[in-house]
Scaffold this active site. Structure first.
Site, PDB file in Angstrom:
ATOM      1  N   HIS A   1     -36.933  47.952  72.321  1.00 21.89           N
ATOM      2  CA  HIS A   1     -35.952  48.714  71.574  1.00 21.89           C
ATOM      3  C   HIS A   1     -36.650  49.649  70.589  1.00 21.89           C
ATOM      4  CE1 HIS A   1     -33.227  45.852  73.357  1.00 21.89           C
ATOM      5  NE2 HIS A   1     -32.197  46.451  72.823  1.00 21.89           N
TER       6      HIS A   1
ATOM      7  N   ASP B   1     -46.504  41.919  75.175  1.00 17.96           N
ATOM      8  CA  ASP B   1     -46.405  40.995  74.048  1.00 17.96           C
ATOM      9  C   ASP B   1     -47.783  40.905  73.425  1.00 17.96           C
ATOM     10  OD1 ASP B   1     -44.594  39.190  72.587  1.00 17.96           O
ATOM     11  OD2 ASP B   1     -46.038  37.655  73.136  1.00 17.96           O
TER      12      ASP B   1
ATOM     13  N   TYR C   1     -50.604  43.396  60.615  1.00 20.11           N
ATOM     14  CA  TYR C   1     -51.845  42.994  59.954  1.00 20.11           C
ATOM     15  C   TYR C   1     -52.866  44.127  59.871  1.00 20.11           C
ATOM     16  CZ  TYR C   1     -49.971  38.305  60.789  1.00 20.11           C
ATOM     17  OH  TYR C   1     -49.173  37.185  60.803  1.00 20.11           O
TER      18      TYR C   1
END
Length: 224
Positions: free
Chosen positions: A8, A74, A172
């Site tokens: 998305h 992912d 990060y």
């Protein structure tokens, strides 16, 4: 050929499109990338315990809902002294999904006593391609191959520093210094964090870039 990217986040599409164009050349003009978000598809629940499992899960869900080939990825951070952590829990390490500041604060606190030469880490990304059976070309004998599923891993190795530096990127990035540097330093002569790099500099060495480059031959095979 239309390929749905299981995201998305519209910002991912230009990055993936640039990789495909660089790797496939003229053949890339036969590919149209669209996002799952633009098709109003829901986000599947990520129940996998590895990056590969979650990438394939997302790609399968989109392929099943649309009947079209699907791409997904992912990714997360792995800190050597923490084993596989934060890993697939990177985005919610502090307990709240997407709270970058809290995630960084917790991680820095957890490794505060670790010396600088033992703070190695790596970003990992698994990129997956799932092609439904109906999209597979018929063999010469009239049979149709099974649905295709493939995943490829990309890594960006580096070091976790003690203080944030830089305003770009996300997650990060402000505390991660990649081993592979772009050939320039910051104003203090230090190696750059991912958050001090331009988007182009980071994308050129990123784990996501490497994963999709590794997946490019399968994408090329799909379009013939």
């Amino acid at each position: 050929m239309k390929i749905v990217v299981a995201t998305h986040n519209e910002g991912k599409l230009p990055e993936i499109r640039n990789i495909i164009e660089a790797e496939l050349g003229q053949a890339a003009q036969h590919i149209e990338l669209v996002s799952a978000g633009s098709m109003n598809l829901p986000d599947p629940v990520e129940t996998g315990v590895t990056f590969e499992e979650n990438a394939l899960l997302k790609a399968r869900d989109v392929a099943r809902r649309t009947g079209l080939p699907a791409l997904a990825d992912d990714s997360g951070l792995i800190v050597d002294v923490l084993g596989a952590a934060p890993g697939i829990l990177s985005a919610r390490w502090s307990g709240v999904h997407g709270d970058d500041e809290a995630n960084i604060d917790l991680l820095l606190a957890q490794i505060a006593d670790i010396p600088d030469n033992k703070r190695g880490a790596r970003f990992c990304c698994d990129a997956a391609l799932v092609v439904p059976q109906d999209c597979r070309e018929q063999r010469d004998d009239g049979s149709v191959p099974q649905a295709q599923e493939v995943a490829r891993l990309g890594e960006m190795k580096g070091t976790i520093i003690r203080q944030r530096r830089g305003d770009n990127g996300f997650g990060y990035d402000p505390i991660f210094v990649p081993d592979n540097q772009p050939g320039r330093r910051n104003a203090n002569g230090e190696k750059l964090t991912s958050a001090e790099m331009t988007a182009e500099e980071k994308n050129a060495i990123s784990h996501r870039h490497k994963a999709f480059v590794a997946l490019a031959p399968e994408i090329k095979e799909l379009i013939g």
